[in-house]
Design a protein around this motif. Sequence first.
Motif, mmCIF file in Angstrom:
data_model
loop_
_atom_site.group_PDB
_atom_site.id
_atom_site.type_symbol
_atom_site.label_atom_id
_atom_site.label_comp_id
_atom_site.label_asym_id
_atom_site.label_seq_id
_atom_site.Cartn_x
_atom_site.Cartn_y
_atom_site.Cartn_z
ATOM 1 N N UNK A 92 0.852 -1.198 0.000
ATOM 2 C CA UNK A 92 0.000 0.000 0.000
ATOM 3 C C UNK A 92 0.885 1.245 0.000
ATOM 4 N N UNK A 93 0.685 2.098 -0.996
ATOM 5 C CA UNK A 93 1.476 3.316 -1.142
ATOM 6 C C UNK A 93 0.809 4.421 -0.330
ATOM 7 N N UNK A 94 1.396 4.759 0.812
ATOM 8 C CA UNK A 94 0.803 5.751 1.711
ATOM 9 C C UNK A 94 1.539 7.088 1.653
ATOM 10 N N UNK A 95 2.879 7.042 1.730
ATOM 11 C CA UNK A 95 3.721 8.233 1.523
ATOM 12 C C UNK A 95 3.630 9.278 2.617
ATOM 13 N N UNK A 96 3.068 8.961 3.769
ATOM 14 C CA UNK A 96 2.996 9.918 4.863
ATOM 15 C C UNK A 96 2.628 9.162 6.127
ATOM 16 N N UNK A 97 3.088 9.659 7.261
ATOM 17 C CA UNK A 97 2.874 8.960 8.530
ATOM 18 C C UNK A 97 1.400 8.733 8.829
ATOM 19 N N UNK A 98 0.559 9.736 8.598
ATOM 20 C CA UNK A 98 -0.856 9.569 8.895
ATOM 21 C C UNK A 98 -1.544 8.686 7.863
ATOM 22 N N UNK A 99 -1.125 8.769 6.612
ATOM 23 C CA UNK A 99 -1.668 7.852 5.621
ATOM 24 C C UNK A 99 -1.208 6.421 5.875
ATOM 25 N N UNK A 100 -0.015 6.259 6.451
ATOM 26 C CA UNK A 100 0.419 4.930 6.893
ATOM 27 C C UNK A 100 -0.624 4.343 7.844
ATOM 28 N N UNK A 101 -1.000 5.151 8.831
ATOM 29 C CA UNK A 101 -1.941 4.693 9.859
ATOM 30 C C UNK A 101 -3.321 4.467 9.257
ATOM 31 N N UNK A 102 -3.739 5.364 8.353
ATOM 32 C CA UNK A 102 -5.047 5.199 7.698
ATOM 33 C C UNK A 102 -5.085 3.908 6.886
ATOM 34 N N UNK A 103 -4.013 3.648 6.152
ATOM 35 C CA UNK A 103 -3.959 2.426 5.356
ATOM 36 C C UNK A 103 -4.010 1.196 6.250
ATOM 37 N N UNK A 104 -3.282 1.234 7.346
ATOM 38 C CA UNK A 104 -3.264 0.083 8.244
ATOM 39 C C UNK A 104 -4.646 -0.176 8.841
ATOM 40 N N UNK A 105 -5.364 0.884 9.197
ATOM 41 C CA UNK A 105 -6.718 0.712 9.740
ATOM 42 C C UNK A 105 -7.631 0.057 8.718
ATOM 43 N N UNK A 106 -7.519 0.502 7.464
ATOM 44 C CA UNK A 106 -8.319 -0.100 6.409
ATOM 45 C C UNK A 106 -7.976 -1.577 6.274
ATOM 46 N N UNK A 107 -6.690 -1.882 6.322
ATOM 47 C CA UNK A 107 -6.274 -3.282 6.237
ATOM 48 C C UNK A 107 -6.814 -4.103 7.394
ATOM 49 N N UNK A 108 -6.745 -3.560 8.609
ATOM 50 C CA UNK A 108 -7.254 -4.277 9.775
ATOM 51 C C UNK A 108 -8.748 -4.567 9.644
ATOM 52 N N UNK A 109 -9.468 -3.613 9.051
ATOM 53 C CA UNK A 109 -10.918 -3.762 8.881
ATOM 54 C C UNK A 109 -11.252 -4.998 8.043
ATOM 55 N N UNK A 110 -10.363 -5.332 7.102
ATOM 56 C CA UNK A 110 -10.618 -6.461 6.210
ATOM 57 C C UNK A 110 -9.579 -7.569 6.381
ATOM 58 N N UNK A 111 -8.924 -7.567 7.559
ATOM 59 C CA UNK A 111 -7.960 -8.618 7.903
ATOM 60 C C UNK A 111 -6.858 -8.764 6.856
ATOM 61 N N UNK A 112 -6.332 -7.619 6.435
ATOM 62 C CA UNK A 112 -5.242 -7.587 5.468
ATOM 63 C C UNK A 112 -4.004 -6.997 6.122
ATOM 64 N N UNK A 113 -2.864 -7.606 5.857
ATOM 65 C CA UNK A 113 -1.601 -7.085 6.374
ATOM 66 C C UNK A 113 -0.862 -6.385 5.246
ATOM 67 N N UNK A 114 -1.093 -5.089 5.142
ATOM 68 C CA UNK A 114 -0.405 -4.329 4.097
ATOM 69 C C UNK A 114 1.075 -4.181 4.423
ATOM 70 N N UNK A 115 1.890 -4.216 3.381
ATOM 71 C CA UNK A 115 3.262 -3.718 3.458
ATOM 72 C C UNK A 115 3.165 -2.259 3.029
ATOM 73 N N UNK A 116 3.472 -1.344 3.919
ATOM 74 C CA UNK A 116 3.151 0.059 3.685
ATOM 75 C C UNK A 116 4.373 0.816 3.185
ATOM 76 N N UNK A 117 4.204 1.455 2.033
ATOM 77 C CA UNK A 117 5.256 2.324 1.516
ATOM 78 C C UNK A 117 5.103 3.679 2.202
ATOM 79 N N UNK A 118 6.040 3.994 3.090
ATOM 80 C CA UNK A 118 5.933 5.190 3.925
ATOM 81 C C UNK A 118 6.461 6.440 3.252
ATOM 82 N N UNK A 119 6.519 7.506 4.051
ATOM 83 C CA UNK A 119 6.928 8.794 3.519
ATOM 84 C C UNK A 119 8.220 9.320 4.090
ATOM 85 N N UNK A 120 8.819 8.581 5.030
ATOM 86 C CA UNK A 120 10.075 9.038 5.629
ATOM 87 C C UNK A 120 9.886 9.903 6.862
ATOM 88 N N UNK A 121 8.632 10.164 7.247
ATOM 89 C CA UNK A 121 8.384 10.966 8.451
ATOM 90 C C UNK A 121 7.736 10.148 9.555
#
Length: 1001
Positions: free
Chosen positions: A250-279
């Motif tokens: 999952x391409x998130x590119x920001x610390x808060x989008x990292x967290x948003x993506x992870x929540x979405x993944x948790x909702x559907x029992x998915x373990x995303x590998x998150x592409x972060x933003x460096x912050x």
Amino acid sequence: MKLKLCLLALFCFCITVSAQEYFPKNDGVKTKNSNYTAFKNAKIYVSPTKILDNGTLLIQNGKVVAVGNSVSIPENAVSIDLNGKYIYPSFIDMYSDFGIAEPKKPQSDNSPQYDASREGYYWNDHIMPENNAVENFAFDKKKAEELLKAGFGVVNSHISDGIVRGTSSLIALNNDASNSKRIITQKASQVLSFEKSNASRQAYPTSLMGAIALLRQMYYDAEWYQNGNADGKDLSLEALNNNKSLPQIFVANDKYNDIRADKLGDEFKLNYIIKGGGNEFERIEEITETNASYIIPLDFPEAYDVTDPYIANKIALEEMLLWNQAPTNPKVLADNNITFAFTASDNKKTTDFKSNLLKAIAYGLDKTKALEALTTTPATLLNKADEIGSLEKGHYANFLITSGDIFEKETTLYENWVQGSKYVVNNINIIDVRGDYTLTLNGNSYTLKIDGEPEKIKSTLKQGTTKIASNASYNNGWLTLFYNPEGATNKDEFIRLSTKVATEGNLSGTAVLTNGNNATWTAVKKSSEEKETDKKEDNELPKLLPVTYPNKAYGVKTLPTQQTILFKNATVWTSEDAGVLENTDVLIKNGKIAKIGKDLSGSGATVIDATGKHLTAGIIDEHSHIAAAAINEAGHNSSAEVTIEDVVNPDDSNIYRNLSGGVTTIQILHGSANPIGGRSAIIKLKWGEDADNLLLKDRPKFIKFALGENVKQSNWGSNNTIRFPQTRMGVEQVFTDYFQRAKEYDEQWKAFNNSSSSKKSKSKAPRYDVEMETLAEILNKERFISCHSYVQSEINMLMKVADKFDFNINTFTHILEGYKVADKMKEHGVGGSTFSDWWAYKYEVNDAIPYNAAIMHNQGITVAINSDDAEMSRRLNQEAAKTVKYGGMSEEEAWKFVTINPAKLLHLDDRIGSIKEGKDADVVLWSNHPMSVYAVAEKTIIEGAVYYDYEKMQQVEKEVQQTKNELINMMIREKNKGVKTQAPKVKEEEEFHCDTLIYQL
């Protein structure tokens, strides 16, 4: 026979050293070289934690045959002695678009596109799981060479376009192979993002929250489809389900989008590998709690050129702090046991990757962790640890040969072998002349620095502190240096030095002077001790400043905690029947208002003398647009599926500014881009907390509706005439149509859920629709409506629609013609949240009057004063005061307009909005009468914790200036050291309003 064997071995050797394929590189006939190649006497990093001294690596047919200290070398092996050299596994970049052309933007007629352009696929063009990178792959030799020189041997390449981008392919950067050999795995992972496709003009989504809602609905649809409930065929959902077993990036590119993506993944029992933003370091606790693996870019911001003090003052502190702290991100992740891989994808130039990698190590990243992030970790995350990432037997022969520790600046990368094919980065036999020297010629002494690549050297020549222009070259073992000496009258006269380099170390040779005479020169290389001293000075890091929450001006180093506080002798505005109490004490304990009375005592309480001061409940803003990363989802005429809760932004400086105005609770409303907007977020302004901890616990459910000019796109320009509705009567039809659909949807689900198990098994389940679920909640009186409104005719219309479907509108917000229909509002049971004195700022508010609030109140309507504006929200106390002048409200009733009344409208009056025993300790201590223009909020307290203190704010203000000055001095020092800087830029926070349309990530 022996002669024949020797000739055969010699022939095979020639093939090996020249090329493994002597036919043209296509899919036709190729040679097959079965010879072994043995690399002996090297320090071999089989993996980051398995290291061999004087080891041997044996390869054949592009694979590792053996590795160890006592490898048996076959007779037909070509042996290469690498004494003193190092071997590492080649790097893996698991997030790349290598070899994939950027999709072309479609031609546009500038009018929006609302429907999908494809048939047989998902209803949204930005969902493209059926795309496969391998079908679009073309080997890019130039880019491959850039990556090979940076140490990469394998990339995971995908189509970098769209919200669901399809599958990636795992590609070996083998310059001497066909694509069929280079492609290790055709479908290596599935890639998703929050970013729309450039290849589609479809309008939806127009916001970050819309992208999240789209993904959420997509997953529900995929499950429904997989269970055989659909009547037709959907190639996108089929592909999505088929790709479920692949690693999900999952391409998130920001610390808060990292967290948003992870929540979405948790909702559907998915373990995303998150592409972060460096912050990620800025919210490391929350990042750690995701338990996700990350792909981390190494693209650190450059220091700003702050030599102009006026411009320097304009740079936001958060941007300066990011420059100072960003290089620590990998170390912080490692220290918190977070699994991560590195990517070069964000680097403007591939050559920047190594320098930033070395910087991360200089800032404390462990070298073993660094090597893992480039080899074993990406291999494991891609489920390919049995083929790549290390040099175990059977793995691809992907490895680097270096002169030493690969994480040292002076180390030379000689060769990068991929699938057993050699790519020469630097000549392994060249004598390295790089270093620092003391040059002597004709009694003159110079300092000479030779750096760059071993075969593409650069020179820096100084006499004392004076830099002298010079040019150096190193070819075929000959080193030459040209320079124009100090004091030379002719700029075209050069001193030319040359020497044949035979060994590493000191240099000496012949010089041709400007007059043509010859002379002898020597260059003595600095000792290792001298180099270490110089290196220490060169690599001295700027002082690291602590991270604050949020990491910007006025951020806090530690979050405030609940206190026991006793206010003595205050004038207490209860906003209850008790009215205003003089000389009264209030005890706050365990986050609640514990006692109210005179002469109170509290064991262990912090006592505050409030004599002459006023204590009120915290102000509540029923209609706000601060603290969100998006406000409008305008892609459809109904966006009930989106929620502001997905995009709460705890870094918004307006949170702190609102605290300074005594505001403690706000409802963040969706904008007014469509008749049926998105769901609200109700938050407490706990400055420094993360998004989850801002959200009010056990909060009621709200949604934003809208009427008037905005929803029918009156002011959107001549191209926006396609979306229904375009008239006010069309707006009514939207509500009627959607509520009828929601009613039928609700009945369908109730019938299905109430049917017997046997009947369920034989029938198809209805499609779960988040939008219809939300509207059904309104019909079932589980969700409340706050409606943007102006004109009396539309106000009447919506109440009639609500009556038709047997529910009530909760709040009309703005409601500037409420005074015209106050009696009907009272009959319907709806509240009004209005402005104090805004009028005539657009056509439909021409009839607005400042007496509106008082007239509605006098008709028995619950009335609140709201802001709808980031600036006004800081002075809602004064906005409430205006109703005393305009309408003759009493001061007590006027104050209720910003405390207990908005609490009632939000169905929170049992918890907040007044000073009453048992309620949340959300209180404000004012220096003066709370509605006075001279009143200062001295302390703003939420649940017993002080989130704003006026005296502390003044102290922090000075600290902010000191911190900025300290950072400016650091940046000036960096520039003086010759470090590249960037031009200053002014970052202004976007302030959202009802009509703001922006896709912000």
